[in-house]
Design an enzyme around this catalytic site. Structure first.
Site, PDB file in Angstrom:
ATOM      1  N   GLU A  55       0.993  -1.142   0.039  1.00  0.00           N
ATOM      2  CA  GLU A  55       0.085   0.017  -0.076  1.00  0.00           C
ATOM      3  C   GLU A  55       0.927   1.185  -0.032  1.00  0.00           C
ATOM      4  O   GLU A  55       2.064   1.126   0.175  1.00  0.00           O
ATOM      5  CB  GLU A  55      -0.922  -0.087   1.127  1.00  0.00           C
ATOM      6  CG  GLU A  55      -1.910  -1.031   1.130  1.00  0.00           C
ATOM      7  CD  GLU A  55      -3.060  -1.222   2.250  1.00  0.00           C
ATOM      8  OE1 GLU A  55      -2.830  -0.481   3.268  1.00  0.00           O
ATOM      9  OE2 GLU A  55      -4.022  -2.030   1.999  1.00  0.00           O
ATOM     10  N   CYS A  64      -2.039  -4.976  -5.287  1.00  0.00           N
ATOM     11  CA  CYS A  64      -2.504  -6.150  -4.613  1.00  0.00           C
ATOM     12  C   CYS A  64      -1.574  -7.171  -4.465  1.00  0.00           C
ATOM     13  O   CYS A  64      -0.518  -7.159  -5.520  1.00  0.00           O
ATOM     14  CB  CYS A  64      -3.526  -6.767  -5.307  1.00  0.00           C
ATOM     15  SG  CYS A  64      -5.232  -5.811  -5.112  1.00  0.00           S
ATOM     16  N   GLU A  66      -1.644 -10.336  -5.704  1.00  0.00           N
ATOM     17  CA  GLU A  66      -1.543 -10.981  -6.824  1.00  0.00           C
ATOM     18  C   GLU A  66      -0.843 -10.359  -7.790  1.00  0.00           C
ATOM     19  O   GLU A  66       0.062 -11.152  -8.614  1.00  0.00           O
ATOM     20  CB  GLU A  66      -2.744 -11.462  -7.283  1.00  0.00           C
ATOM     21  CG  GLU A  66      -3.845 -12.375  -6.313  1.00  0.00           C
ATOM     22  CD  GLU A  66      -4.856 -11.196  -5.307  1.00  0.00           C
ATOM     23  OE1 GLU A  66      -4.158 -10.231  -4.925  1.00  0.00           O
ATOM     24  OE2 GLU A  66      -5.854 -11.823  -4.833  1.00  0.00           O
ATOM     25  N   CYS A 100      -6.808  -7.872 -10.536  1.00  0.00           N
ATOM     26  CA  CYS A 100      -5.938  -8.603 -10.653  1.00  0.00           C
ATOM     27  C   CYS A 100      -6.311 -10.064 -11.466  1.00  0.00           C
ATOM     28  O   CYS A 100      -5.724 -10.716 -12.285  1.00  0.00           O
ATOM     29  CB  CYS A 100      -5.743  -9.545  -9.045  1.00  0.00           C
ATOM     30  SG  CYS A 100      -4.694  -8.289  -8.207  1.00  0.00           S
TER      31      CYS A 100
HETATM   32  N1  THU Z   1      -5.928  -7.074  -1.792  1.00  0.00           N
HETATM   33  C1  THU Z   1      -5.108  -7.545  -2.313  1.00  0.00           C
HETATM   34  O1  THU Z   1      -3.947  -7.762  -2.208  1.00  0.00           O
HETATM   35  N2  THU Z   1      -5.730  -8.765  -3.253  1.00  0.00           N
HETATM   36  C2  THU Z   1      -6.962  -8.888  -3.510  1.00  0.00           C
HETATM   37  O2  THU Z   1      -7.392  -9.676  -4.255  1.00  0.00           O
HETATM   38  C3  THU Z   1      -7.926  -7.925  -2.968  1.00  0.00           C
HETATM   39  C4  THU Z   1      -7.459  -6.887  -2.048  1.00  0.00           C
HETATM   40  C5  THU Z   1      -5.464  -5.769  -0.854  1.00  0.00           C
HETATM   41  C6  THU Z   1      -5.607  -4.621  -1.651  1.00  0.00           C
HETATM   42  C7  THU Z   1      -5.433  -3.453  -0.510  1.00  0.00           C
HETATM   43  O3  THU Z   1      -4.168  -3.485   0.058  1.00  0.00           O
HETATM   44  C8  THU Z   1      -5.991  -4.283   0.717  1.00  0.00           C
HETATM   45  O4  THU Z   1      -6.060  -5.900   0.150  1.00  0.00           O
HETATM   46  C9  THU Z   1      -7.401  -3.882   1.061  1.00  0.00           C
HETATM   47  O5  THU Z   1      -8.269  -3.929  -0.028  1.00  0.00           O
END
Ligand code: THU
Length: 148
Positions: A55, A64, A66, A100
């Site tokens: 983040e 994300c 993935e 993703c």
């Molecule tokens: N997030 C992921 O890393 N993968 C996902 O498939 C859904 C969401 C992360 C994005 C963000 O940093 C946090 O989870 C909350 O949405």
């Protein structure tokens, strides 16, 4: 961890991959959402590439887990994948977000996906189930010339 591979060339078990995904989750940088995610992407040659969500104080810049795993794999030379395991702390197994799904679809819709939680819940899908009627690279070949 950069990449891992089963020592004797055998495929890793789903539980091995889930353990790697949970380990990657521990390295998430998620101070804003507090929702840590780990992911591992297994290439056809057996290599396993990890990612976590990263983040940013500029919120939309965050990435994300993935897509971090996918970038990790691609820069390492992998282009063909068989399994993805995602680990979260959600109460129910969380499926990969739409962005993703689209990023992964670039490399094939047959990808097997498992999502696991810390409480033991799990779910599985094929990417094609999660992104039906998807837009893919094959559609660009039918694109008209630019400007027409
Ligand atoms: N997030 C992921 O890393 N993968 C996902 O498939 C859904 C969401 C992360 C994005 C963000 O940093 C946090 O989870 C909350 O949405």
């Amino acid at each position: 961890m950069t990449e891992t591979r089963a020592p004797d060339g055998d495929a890793l078990s789903w539980e091995d991959l889930a353990a790697e995904a949970r380990s990657a989750r521990e390295r998430a940088h998620a101070p804003y959402s507090r929702f840590a995610v780990g992911a591992v992407l297994e290439a056809d040659d057996g290599r396993v590439f990890a990612g976590c969500n990263v983040e940013s104080a500029s919120y939309p810049v965050g990435t994300c887990a993935e897509r971090v795993a996918l970038g990790h794999a691609v820069v390492s030379g992998a282009r063909s994948f068989r399994r993805l395991v995602v680990a979260t702390g959600a109460p129910v197994a969380a499926s990969p977000c739409g962005m993703c799904r689209q990023a992964l679809a670039e490399f094939g819709l047959e990808l097997e996906i498992m999502s696991v939680t810390l409480n033991g819940a799990a779910a599985t899908w094929r990417l094609g189930e999660l992104l039906p009627a998807s837009f893919g690279p094959e559609q660009l070949t039918a694109a008209p010339e630019a400007g027409s």
